[in-house]
Design an enzyme around this catalytic site. Structure first.
Site, PDB file in Angstrom:
ATOM      1  N   VAL A  40     -21.833 -21.210 106.125  1.00 27.24           N
ATOM      2  CA  VAL A  40     -21.932 -19.872 105.540  1.00 27.24           C
ATOM      3  C   VAL A  40     -20.881 -19.665 104.444  1.00 27.24           C
ATOM      4  O   VAL A  40     -21.204 -19.303 103.301  1.00 27.24           O
ATOM      5  CB  VAL A  40     -21.735 -18.801 106.644  1.00 27.24           C
ATOM      6  CG1 VAL A  40     -21.832 -17.415 106.063  1.00 27.24           C
ATOM      7  CG2 VAL A  40     -22.744 -19.000 107.750  1.00 27.24           C
ATOM      8  N   GLU A  85     -20.972 -32.011 102.995  1.00 24.24           N
ATOM      9  CA  GLU A  85     -21.292 -31.532 104.348  1.00 24.24           C
ATOM     10  C   GLU A  85     -21.473 -32.728 105.284  1.00 24.24           C
ATOM     11  O   GLU A  85     -22.223 -33.655 104.978  1.00 24.24           O
ATOM     12  CB  GLU A  85     -22.558 -30.668 104.298  1.00 24.24           C
ATOM     13  CG  GLU A  85     -23.224 -30.370 105.627  1.00 24.24           C
ATOM     14  CD  GLU A  85     -22.314 -29.699 106.649  1.00 24.24           C
ATOM     15  OE1 GLU A  85     -21.682 -28.686 106.324  1.00 24.24           O
ATOM     16  OE2 GLU A  85     -22.242 -30.202 107.789  1.00 24.24           O
ATOM     17  N   GLY A 104     -15.055 -24.247 108.961  1.00 26.06           N
ATOM     18  CA  GLY A 104     -15.175 -23.391 110.139  1.00 26.06           C
ATOM     19  C   GLY A 104     -13.858 -22.705 110.453  1.00 26.06           C
ATOM     20  O   GLY A 104     -12.857 -22.878 109.744  1.00 26.06           O
ATOM     21  N   ARG A 105     -13.880 -21.884 111.494  1.00 24.93           N
ATOM     22  CA  ARG A 105     -12.696 -21.114 111.893  1.00 24.93           C
ATOM     23  C   ARG A 105     -12.434 -21.337 113.369  1.00 24.93           C
ATOM     24  O   ARG A 105     -13.338 -21.654 114.126  1.00 24.93           O
ATOM     25  CB  ARG A 105     -12.933 -19.619 111.594  1.00 24.93           C
ATOM     26  CG  ARG A 105     -13.165 -19.358 110.113  1.00 24.93           C
ATOM     27  CD  ARG A 105     -13.499 -17.911 109.830  1.00 24.93           C
ATOM     28  NE  ARG A 105     -12.437 -16.990 110.182  1.00 24.93           N
ATOM     29  CZ  ARG A 105     -11.394 -16.727 109.409  1.00 24.93           C
ATOM     30  NH1 ARG A 105     -11.262 -17.323 108.238  1.00 24.93           N
ATOM     31  NH2 ARG A 105     -10.473 -15.872 109.793  1.00 24.93           N
ATOM     32  N   ASP A 136     -13.998 -12.513 117.217  1.00 24.14           N
ATOM     33  CA  ASP A 136     -13.952 -13.956 116.949  1.00 24.14           C
ATOM     34  C   ASP A 136     -13.143 -14.743 117.977  1.00 24.14           C
ATOM     35  O   ASP A 136     -13.284 -15.962 118.060  1.00 24.14           O
ATOM     36  CB  ASP A 136     -13.319 -14.218 115.569  1.00 24.14           C
ATOM     37  CG  ASP A 136     -14.281 -13.992 114.417  1.00 24.14           C
ATOM     38  OD1 ASP A 136     -15.376 -13.453 114.651  1.00 24.14           O
ATOM     39  OD2 ASP A 136     -13.927 -14.354 113.282  1.00 24.14           O
ATOM     40  N   HIS A 148     -45.729   0.362  99.736  1.00 27.49           N
ATOM     41  CA  HIS A 148     -46.082  -0.583  98.681  1.00 27.49           C
ATOM     42  C   HIS A 148     -45.581  -0.050  97.348  1.00 27.49           C
ATOM     43  O   HIS A 148     -45.739   1.143  97.076  1.00 27.49           O
ATOM     44  CB  HIS A 148     -47.605  -0.764  98.622  1.00 27.49           C
ATOM     45  CG  HIS A 148     -48.045  -1.638  97.495  1.00 27.49           C
ATOM     46  ND1 HIS A 148     -47.879  -3.007  97.527  1.00 27.49           N
ATOM     47  CD2 HIS A 148     -48.593  -1.332  96.284  1.00 27.49           C
ATOM     48  CE1 HIS A 148     -48.339  -3.520  96.392  1.00 27.49           C
ATOM     49  NE2 HIS A 148     -48.770  -2.534  95.618  1.00 27.49           N
TER      50      HIS A 148
HETATM   51  P1  FAD Z   1     -10.281 -10.488 112.462  1.00 25.51           P
HETATM   52  O1  FAD Z   1     -11.056  -9.784 111.429  1.00 25.51           O
HETATM   53  O2  FAD Z   1      -9.811 -11.867 112.180  1.00 25.51           O
HETATM   54  O3  FAD Z   1      -9.040  -9.544 112.784  1.00 25.51           O
HETATM   55  C1  FAD Z   1      -8.046  -9.911 113.659  1.00 25.51           C
HETATM   56  C2  FAD Z   1      -6.823  -9.118 113.314  1.00 25.51           C
HETATM   57  O4  FAD Z   1      -5.861  -9.320 114.321  1.00 25.51           O
HETATM   58  C3  FAD Z   1      -6.155  -9.547 112.012  1.00 25.51           C
HETATM   59  O5  FAD Z   1      -5.964  -8.416 111.223  1.00 25.51           O
HETATM   60  C4  FAD Z   1      -4.836 -10.144 112.441  1.00 25.51           C
HETATM   61  O6  FAD Z   1      -3.766  -9.869 111.525  1.00 25.51           O
HETATM   62  C5  FAD Z   1      -4.582  -9.412 113.735  1.00 25.51           C
HETATM   63  N1  FAD Z   1      -3.739 -10.151 114.657  1.00 25.51           N
HETATM   64  C6  FAD Z   1      -3.918 -11.414 115.108  1.00 25.51           C
HETATM   65  N2  FAD Z   1      -2.979 -11.734 116.020  1.00 25.51           N
HETATM   66  C7  FAD Z   1      -2.200 -10.638 116.136  1.00 25.51           C
HETATM   67  C8  FAD Z   1      -1.079 -10.338 116.925  1.00 25.51           C
HETATM   68  N3  FAD Z   1      -0.594 -11.210 117.807  1.00 25.51           N
HETATM   69  N4  FAD Z   1      -0.490  -9.126 116.772  1.00 25.51           N
HETATM   70  C9  FAD Z   1      -0.997  -8.224 115.890  1.00 25.51           C
HETATM   71  N5  FAD Z   1      -2.063  -8.442 115.138  1.00 25.51           N
HETATM   72  C10 FAD Z   1      -2.664  -9.629 115.266  1.00 25.51           C
HETATM   73  N6  FAD Z   1     -18.780 -11.851 108.989  1.00 25.51           N
HETATM   74  C11 FAD Z   1     -19.876 -11.093 108.826  1.00 25.51           C
HETATM   75  O7  FAD Z   1     -20.385 -10.544 109.802  1.00 25.51           O
HETATM   76  N7  FAD Z   1     -20.446 -10.926 107.594  1.00 25.51           N
HETATM   77  C12 FAD Z   1     -19.939 -11.518 106.492  1.00 25.51           C
HETATM   78  O8  FAD Z   1     -20.469 -11.352 105.395  1.00 25.51           O
HETATM   79  C13 FAD Z   1     -18.789 -12.326 106.630  1.00 25.51           C
HETATM   80  N8  FAD Z   1     -18.235 -12.919 105.554  1.00 25.51           N
HETATM   81  C14 FAD Z   1     -17.083 -13.638 105.705  1.00 25.51           C
HETATM   82  C15 FAD Z   1     -16.523 -14.220 104.578  1.00 25.51           C
HETATM   83  C16 FAD Z   1     -15.347 -14.935 104.682  1.00 25.51           C
HETATM   84  C17 FAD Z   1     -14.744 -15.550 103.458  1.00 25.51           C
HETATM   85  C18 FAD Z   1     -14.708 -15.050 105.946  1.00 25.51           C
HETATM   86  C19 FAD Z   1     -13.420 -15.790 106.085  1.00 25.51           C
HETATM   87  C20 FAD Z   1     -15.262 -14.479 107.078  1.00 25.51           C
HETATM   88  C21 FAD Z   1     -16.459 -13.774 106.967  1.00 25.51           C
HETATM   89  N9  FAD Z   1     -17.076 -13.190 108.071  1.00 25.51           N
HETATM   90  C22 FAD Z   1     -18.215 -12.456 107.915  1.00 25.51           C
HETATM   91  C23 FAD Z   1     -16.505 -13.314 109.419  1.00 25.51           C
HETATM   92  C24 FAD Z   1     -15.750 -12.046 109.792  1.00 25.51           C
HETATM   93  O9  FAD Z   1     -14.730 -11.839 108.858  1.00 25.51           O
HETATM   94  C25 FAD Z   1     -15.191 -12.188 111.189  1.00 25.51           C
HETATM   95  O10 FAD Z   1     -16.237 -12.485 112.094  1.00 25.51           O
HETATM   96  C26 FAD Z   1     -14.528 -10.889 111.621  1.00 25.51           C
HETATM   97  O11 FAD Z   1     -13.486 -10.551 110.751  1.00 25.51           O
HETATM   98  C27 FAD Z   1     -13.979 -11.023 113.034  1.00 25.51           C
HETATM   99  O12 FAD Z   1     -13.428  -9.822 113.415  1.00 25.51           O
HETATM  100  P2  FAD Z   1     -12.260  -9.747 114.473  1.00 25.51           P
HETATM  101  O13 FAD Z   1     -11.888  -8.306 114.551  1.00 25.51           O
HETATM  102  O14 FAD Z   1     -12.635 -10.460 115.696  1.00 25.51           O
HETATM  103  O15 FAD Z   1     -11.052 -10.576 113.845  1.00 25.51           O
HETATM  104  P1  AMP Z   2     -19.506 -22.691 109.278  1.00 23.77           P
HETATM  105  O1  AMP Z   2     -19.313 -22.984 110.739  1.00 23.77           O
HETATM  106  O2  AMP Z   2     -20.777 -21.955 108.956  1.00 23.77           O
HETATM  107  O3  AMP Z   2     -18.304 -22.087 108.627  1.00 23.77           O
HETATM  108  O4  AMP Z   2     -19.704 -24.129 108.591  1.00 23.77           O
HETATM  109  C1  AMP Z   2     -18.755 -25.152 108.582  1.00 23.77           C
HETATM  110  C2  AMP Z   2     -19.469 -26.401 108.105  1.00 23.77           C
HETATM  111  O5  AMP Z   2     -18.516 -27.417 107.846  1.00 23.77           O
HETATM  112  C3  AMP Z   2     -20.447 -26.980 109.135  1.00 23.77           C
HETATM  113  O6  AMP Z   2     -21.699 -27.142 108.524  1.00 23.77           O
HETATM  114  C4  AMP Z   2     -19.828 -28.330 109.506  1.00 23.77           C
HETATM  115  O7  AMP Z   2     -20.814 -29.313 109.767  1.00 23.77           O
HETATM  116  C5  AMP Z   2     -19.042 -28.683 108.253  1.00 23.77           C
HETATM  117  N1  AMP Z   2     -17.925 -29.605 108.493  1.00 23.77           N
HETATM  118  C6  AMP Z   2     -17.029 -29.580 109.507  1.00 23.77           C
HETATM  119  N2  AMP Z   2     -16.104 -30.588 109.364  1.00 23.77           N
HETATM  120  C7  AMP Z   2     -16.438 -31.261 108.227  1.00 23.77           C
HETATM  121  C8  AMP Z   2     -15.876 -32.385 107.497  1.00 23.77           C
HETATM  122  N3  AMP Z   2     -14.779 -33.024 107.917  1.00 23.77           N
HETATM  123  N4  AMP Z   2     -16.482 -32.803 106.351  1.00 23.77           N
HETATM  124  C9  AMP Z   2     -17.591 -32.148 105.892  1.00 23.77           C
HETATM  125  N5  AMP Z   2     -18.151 -31.091 106.532  1.00 23.77           N
HETATM  126  C10 AMP Z   2     -17.599 -30.630 107.665  1.00 23.77           C
END
Ligand code: FAD
Ligand code: AMP
Length: 477
Positions: free
Chosen positions: A191, A211, A278-279, A319, A451
């Protein structure tokens, strides 16, 4: 020991801040701990999503789309724009303003709901206590009847390509390039890799996506994935599947990447590299060892269906727990947990969480893929409809892609809807509602759609489930 709260939320991303607002709405005395500092070093709410995720990426996707449109696509409409110029600084500044306005909005909502924002790093201690360590290194301890951990996720770094200041970057760095890189590599065709790769391709970079998997977008329905790959290749995104990056080095401001595919080992040189593999759950220093907070084998906080951890009164959402890493999934869990704490009954329907990839066209889906249905031996019917046969798509010029509906062979219940097509992030909501209400393909086929709209393609795909499609000739599968 200072204040006692009904609820303390650790993390103010879309999971945590929504949980905090819902708790406050339900009359619970609520605090939320957040340590995020903006680029200017100011404390900020909103987490990954608002600061460096969903919102800034969508701002840049929109801006870069306009830039690309102002080139060739607009001329098809008879609109000639001579030499469109890119003002990248302004584009990035606009993105930053969108972020600032929205994160400031959450701050206002916290004030309006009387949520105490405790700034600093939160850590779970035994006996429902939490320490908060501020930027000055000083700690305070708070206690609460209930604690919600919503600490989110962080980008994965791989040993082959350790991050540097500005050449090998994660998704956050990829939102900040001060110049358009001439040659840009993206590791990971998921993504984030596709969205950010698309932004810079539209702005002029030659983008190569590396990939590891042999198939494109393994999480998506493979018919939709194949169609998407064809469209992206046509756009000039150079996507290499079955390619594993094995090493990198930085020489004279360029990145040399070594990668392996079925033909052997290759080397290539790039101006920037985005690592988007990935994350991982952010559980870094969030709990004292003595609490006994249980993680699962993937390092996520272990929770049940209703986000209860193994510790009484301690929940985890977003997450940092199982399920798709999506903002709306975390927010729904936040509302559920707040309502459970307030003594209400609540749950999340994990079967109907939509996924969207905000490329152009967008890829959106909900429910089961055809591959999943086959694997679980569920018998199904399929209906498809190409946007090329949709009047509105013809009128707007956005004819790429299709809608696909999977319905149970016996009951006709909709099991999955998969779309690649312009604005499908909006269209998919109809499918989510239909599935939430247990609709059949026949229900969708009997529904009147305005439509001309792109949504009529959902109607046609539903008609196609029973061989009744109107505006194209039904193909035999
Ligand atoms: P987070 O948003 O990560 O928030 C966690 C918070 O906890 C952070 O602010 C952090 O500072 C804080 N924190 C962590 N540990 C501590 C601690 N010990 N003390 C105090 N604070 C702390 N998702 C979608 O649904 N649609 C999208 O279009 C989309 N686009 C994305 C694009 C990018 C580039 C990225 C990186 C992610 C994207 N995501 C998208 C994923 C989405 O951002 C995450 O799924 C979402 O932010 C998760 O929410 P969360 O509240 O679990 O965690
Ligand atoms: P997403 O989980 O949507 O953020 O996608 C991460 C993508 O990175 C997945 O399609 C994985 O297969 C790919 N990926 C993970 N590790 C590697 C790597 N070492 N080289 C190339 N692609 C990778």
């Amino acid at each position: 020991m200072t204040d006692k709260f009904d609820v303390i939320v650790i993390g103010a991303g879309p999971a945590g801040y929504v949980a905090a607002i819902r708790c406050a709405q339900l009359g619970l005395k609520t605090a939320c701990i957040e340590k995020w500092l903006s680029k200017e070093g100011k404390p900020a709410l909103g987490g990954t999503c608002l600061n460096v995720g969903c919102i800034p990426s969508k701002a840049l996707l929109e801006s870069s789309h306009y830039y690309e449109m102002s080139g060739s696509a607009l001329s098809e409409h008879g609109v000639q724009v001579e030499n469109p110029k890119l003002d990248l600084k302004k584009m990035l500044a606009r993105k930053d303003k969108v972020v600032k306005d929205l994160t400031g909005g959450i701050e206002q909502l916290f004030k309006a709901n009387k949520i105490s924002w405790l700034q600093g790093h939160g850590k779970l201690l035994p006996n429902k206590q939490v320490s908060v360590t501020g930027q000055n290194g000083k700690s305070e301890t708070y206690s609460a009847e209930n604690i919600i951990i919503a600490t989110g996720s962080v980008p994965i770094e791989i040993p082959a390509t350790p991050f540097t200041d500005d050449l090998i970057v994660d998704s956050s760095g990829a939102l900040e390039f001060s110049e358009v890189p001439e040659r840009l590599a993206v590791i990971g065709g998921g993504v984030i890799g596709l969205e950010l790769g698309s932004v810079w391709r539209r702005l002029g970079s030659k983008v190569v996506v590396l990939e590891a998997m042999e198939s494109f977008l393994v999480v998506a329905d493979q018919q939709i994935a194949r169609e998407s790959l064809r469209i992206f290749n046509k756009q000039g995104l150079d996507i290499h599947l079955g390619t594993r990056v094995t090493g990198s080095s930085v020489k004279k401001g360029k990145i040399e990447i070594e990668y392996k595919d079925k033909d052997g080992l290759h080397k290539d040189s790039f101006d920037k590299l985005i690592v988007a593999v990935g994350r991982r759950a952010n559980t870094d220093n969030i709990s004292d060892d003595e609490t006994g907070l249980l993680l699962d084998e993937r390092g996520l906080i272990h929770v049940d269906e209703q986000c209860r951890t193994n510790l009484p009164g301690v929940y985890a959402i977003g997450d940092v727990v199982r399920g798709p890493m999506l903002a709306h999934k975390g927010s729904e869990e936040g509302m559920m947990v707040a309502e459970l704490i307030a003594g209400e009954n609540s749950n999340v329907n994990y079967e109907t969480i939509p996924s969207v990839i905000y490329t152009h066209p967008e890829i959106s889906w909900v429910g089961k893929t055809e591959e999943e249905l086959k694997a679980s031996a569920v018998e199904y019917n399929v209906g498809t409809f190409p946007f090329a046969a949709c009047g509105r798509a013809r009128a707007t010029g956005e004819t790429a892609g299709m809608v696909k509906i999977l319905a149970d062979k016996q009951t006709d219940r909709v099991l999955g809807v998969h779309i690649v097509g312009a604005h499908s992030s909006e269209i998919i909501a109809q499918a989510v509602i239909a599935m939430e209400f247990g609709a059949s393909a026949e229900d969708l086929a009997l529904t009147v759609f305005a439509h001309p709209t792109l949504s009529e393609s959902v109607h046609e795909a539903a008609l196609s489930v029973h061989g009744r499609v109107l505006h194209t000739v039904q193909k035999k599968r």
